[in-house]
Design an enzyme around this catalytic site. Structure first.
Site, PDB file in Angstrom:
ATOM      1  CG  ASP A  84       2.237   7.579  -2.349  1.00  0.00           C
ATOM      2  OD1 ASP A  84       2.981   7.933  -1.431  1.00  0.00           O
ATOM      3  OD2 ASP A  84       0.867   7.114  -2.748  1.00  0.00           O
ATOM      4  CB  THR A 107      -6.012   8.252  -3.910  1.00  0.00           C
ATOM      5  OG1 THR A 107      -5.180   7.861  -3.034  1.00  0.00           O
ATOM      6  CG2 THR A 107      -6.943  10.018  -4.076  1.00  0.00           C
ATOM      7  CB  ALA A 108      -4.378   3.188  -3.200  1.00  0.00           C
ATOM      8  CB  SER A 115      -7.524   0.897  -9.492  1.00  0.00           C
ATOM      9  OG  SER A 115      -6.395   1.803  -9.417  1.00  0.00           O
ATOM     10  CG  ASN A 152      -2.869   2.650   0.271  1.00  0.00           C
ATOM     11  OD1 ASN A 152      -3.265   4.137   0.969  1.00  0.00           O
ATOM     12  ND2 ASN A 152      -2.012   2.601  -0.746  1.00  0.00           N
ATOM     13  CD  GLU A 153      -5.105  -1.215  -0.376  1.00  0.00           C
ATOM     14  OE1 GLU A 153      -4.166  -1.504  -0.283  1.00  0.00           O
ATOM     15  OE2 GLU A 153      -4.893   0.062  -1.200  1.00  0.00           O
ATOM     16  CG  ASN A 178     -11.823   3.016  -3.705  1.00  0.00           C
ATOM     17  OD1 ASN A 178     -12.865   2.043  -3.464  1.00  0.00           O
ATOM     18  ND2 ASN A 178     -11.553   4.299  -3.573  1.00  0.00           N
ATOM     19  CB  ALA A 186     -14.046  -9.649 -11.225  1.00  0.00           C
TER      20      ALA A 186
HETATM   21  P1  NAP Z   1       2.934  -1.060  -6.567  1.00  0.00           P
HETATM   22  O1  NAP Z   1       2.330  -2.038  -7.412  1.00  0.00           O
HETATM   23  O2  NAP Z   1       4.092  -0.803  -6.859  1.00  0.00           O
HETATM   24  O3  NAP Z   1       2.321   0.534  -7.310  1.00  0.00           O
HETATM   25  C1  NAP Z   1       1.128   0.902  -7.216  1.00  0.00           C
HETATM   26  C2  NAP Z   1       1.431   2.764  -7.143  1.00  0.00           C
HETATM   27  O4  NAP Z   1      -0.070   3.017  -6.658  1.00  0.00           O
HETATM   28  C3  NAP Z   1       2.281   3.324  -7.027  1.00  0.00           C
HETATM   29  O5  NAP Z   1       1.972   4.704  -8.194  1.00  0.00           O
HETATM   30  C4  NAP Z   1       2.159   3.678  -5.539  1.00  0.00           C
HETATM   31  O6  NAP Z   1       2.906   5.111  -5.625  1.00  0.00           O
HETATM   32  C5  NAP Z   1       0.642   4.071  -5.374  1.00  0.00           C
HETATM   33  N1  NAP Z   1       0.244   4.118  -3.673  1.00  0.00           N
HETATM   34  C6  NAP Z   1       0.344   3.844  -3.488  1.00  0.00           C
HETATM   35  N2  NAP Z   1      -0.327   4.086  -2.454  1.00  0.00           N
HETATM   36  C7  NAP Z   1      -1.425   5.052  -2.685  1.00  0.00           C
HETATM   37  C8  NAP Z   1      -2.215   5.976  -2.629  1.00  0.00           C
HETATM   38  N3  NAP Z   1      -2.813   6.056  -1.536  1.00  0.00           N
HETATM   39  N4  NAP Z   1      -3.047   7.141  -3.616  1.00  0.00           N
HETATM   40  C9  NAP Z   1      -2.067   7.107  -4.812  1.00  0.00           C
HETATM   41  N5  NAP Z   1      -1.530   5.995  -5.016  1.00  0.00           N
HETATM   42  C10 NAP Z   1      -1.165   5.356  -3.878  1.00  0.00           C
HETATM   43  O7  NAP Z   1       2.465  -1.096  -4.645  1.00  0.00           O
HETATM   44  P2  NAP Z   1       3.117   0.105  -3.972  1.00  0.00           P
HETATM   45  O8  NAP Z   1       3.740   1.670  -4.177  1.00  0.00           O
HETATM   46  O9  NAP Z   1       4.286  -0.959  -2.578  1.00  0.00           O
HETATM   47  O10 NAP Z   1       1.816   0.306  -3.206  1.00  0.00           O
HETATM   48  C11 NAP Z   1       0.450  -0.299  -2.909  1.00  0.00           C
HETATM   49  C12 NAP Z   1      -0.704   0.101  -2.798  1.00  0.00           C
HETATM   50  O11 NAP Z   1      -1.027  -0.196  -4.708  1.00  0.00           O
HETATM   51  C13 NAP Z   1      -1.430  -1.034  -2.496  1.00  0.00           C
HETATM   52  O12 NAP Z   1      -1.885   0.192  -1.395  1.00  0.00           O
HETATM   53  C14 NAP Z   1      -2.755  -0.768  -2.950  1.00  0.00           C
HETATM   54  O13 NAP Z   1      -3.169   0.398  -3.160  1.00  0.00           O
HETATM   55  C15 NAP Z   1      -1.755  -0.523  -4.598  1.00  0.00           C
HETATM   56  N6  NAP Z   1      -2.183  -1.213  -5.307  1.00  0.00           N
HETATM   57  C16 NAP Z   1      -3.393  -0.918  -7.127  1.00  0.00           C
HETATM   58  C17 NAP Z   1      -3.190  -1.824  -7.791  1.00  0.00           C
HETATM   59  C18 NAP Z   1      -4.009  -1.477  -8.837  1.00  0.00           C
HETATM   60  O14 NAP Z   1      -4.712  -0.208  -8.296  1.00  0.00           O
HETATM   61  N7  NAP Z   1      -4.555  -2.549  -9.566  1.00  0.00           N
HETATM   62  C19 NAP Z   1      -3.271  -3.288  -7.206  1.00  0.00           C
HETATM   63  C20 NAP Z   1      -2.348  -3.954  -6.970  1.00  0.00           C
HETATM   64  C21 NAP Z   1      -2.113  -2.673  -5.772  1.00  0.00           C
HETATM   65  P3  NAP Z   1       4.578   4.783  -5.391  1.00  0.00           P
HETATM   66  O15 NAP Z   1       4.897   4.443  -7.127  1.00  0.00           O
HETATM   67  O16 NAP Z   1       4.730   5.943  -4.884  1.00  0.00           O
HETATM   68  O17 NAP Z   1       5.238   4.257  -4.199  1.00  0.00           O
END
Ligand code: NAP
Length: 266
Positions: free
Chosen positions: A51, A163-164, A168, A123-124, A166, A187
């Site tokens: 993703d 699903t990302a 969490s 995503n966001e 948001n 928070a």
């Molecule tokens: P990362 O921090 O290395 O990984 C974030 C995880 O979120 C990875 O497992 C990624 O999948 C997964 N992901 C990304 N888009 C998704 C979606 N639409 N639905 C479900 N899972 C999703 O960063 P990254 O892989 O470059 O992804 C960026 C995204 O990480 C941001 O857009 C944000 O949504 C998310 N993020 C989440 C948090 C949190 O949950 N606390 C914090 C910061 C960012 P893959 O392993 O397939 O890449």
């Protein structure tokens, strides 16, 4: 996919993964696609990795609405944007040959910072304090001053982004057929002076969300656009809306958004 023949591959130049990617490129050429080196010449853009790689492919190519984005994962885990696994070449060939592919449209959010810079997010958008102090933001929905937020930050997600990050933050998973934005807090500090809704809320696509940042010293938050970060000093206003921008991706039979959600989380 008949009329779309120019394909661009976007991937991290990881030497361990290059042989698999080369096989994918060869397969595309065998199937009659022209593999191009410049994404501007492509009408199919393939993000290989997961993703995160898909988000990068869309961002780096400028959120084009005149081409088809395809996600290919090389991970064991299922991905929300990737319909194919790098080793499942049979499924790819079948999709091409049987025209078993429909187009699916994912809504994108538009972000304007101080009326100047314009960005898109699949995503966001996340706005987070870049220092240990809390960040204050006045939250406006259209012309209504809705609340004053004080805390770590705010995340505004698209349906596919629901699903990302948001999720969490305990936000709801939203069907991408509903073009809308979900606003979620990180928070929030709630007391007699600062009060926020305390739950996420979902805005119709014709609404505008404005986050106004008082110039109180903590006015250089980290702005996250999917997986890219911006650091801009003295930000005053961040406007978020949905202007109908979309990206197109493939939709395979029996692989709806909800199939993917089920596969990934249940
Ligand atoms: P990362 O921090 O290395 O990984 C974030 C995880 O979120 C990875 O497992 C990624 O999948 C997964 N992901 C990304 N888009 C998704 C979606 N639409 N639905 C479900 N899972 C999703 O960063 P990254 O892989 O470059 O992804 C960026 C995204 O990480 C941001 O857009 C944000 O949504 C998310 N993020 C989440 C948090 C949190 O949950 N606390 C914090 C910061 C960012 P893959 O392993 O397939 O890449």
């Amino acid at each position: 996919m008949e009329s779309r023949r120019n394909m661009f591959f976007s991937y991290k130049k990881d030497p361990e993964k290059l042989p698999d990617i080369q096989k994918l490129i060869t397969l595309a050429e065998e199937q009659g696609f022209v593999v191009v080196d410049d994404y501007k010449e492509a009408n199919i853009i393939v993000g290989v990795g997961g993703d995160g790689a898909f988000l990068q492919a869309v961002r780096k190519s400028g959120f084009r609405d005149d081409c088809l984005y395809v996600g290919v994962t090389d991970e064991v885990e299922a991905s929300l944007y990737c319909d194919f696994h790098i080793h499942d070449t049979e499924k790819m060939i079948e999709a091409i040959q049987t025209a078993g592919v429909e187009v699916r449209r994912y809504p994108v959010i538009d972000v304007h910072i101080d009326g100047e810079s314009h960005f898109k997010c699949l995503n966001e958008l996340s706005v987070r304090s870049s220092i240990i102090k809390t960040l204050v933001m006045d939250v406006h929905i259209d012309d209504l001053h809705f609340e004053t937020f004080r805390g770590d930050g705010i995340v505004v997600s698209t349906p596919t982004g629901s699903t990302a990050y948001n999720r969490s933050l305990n936000g709801a998973v939203v069907d991408p057929r509903i073009p809308c934005m979900q606003v979620n807090e990180m928070a929030s500090l709630n007391n007699n002076q600062f009060r926020t809704l305390g739950s996420s809320f979902i805005l119709h696509s014709d609404r505008k969300l404005t986050l106004s940042i008082p110039q109180d010293g903590n006015n250089y938050p980290v702005i996250g656009l999917d997986n890219e970060a911006l650091s801009i000093q003295n930000i005053q206003n961040i406007e978020v809306e949905m202007t109908g921008s979309i990206i197109k991706t493939v939709k395979l039979k029996n692989n709806s958004f909800w199939h993917k959600v089920q596969r990934t989380f249940l």
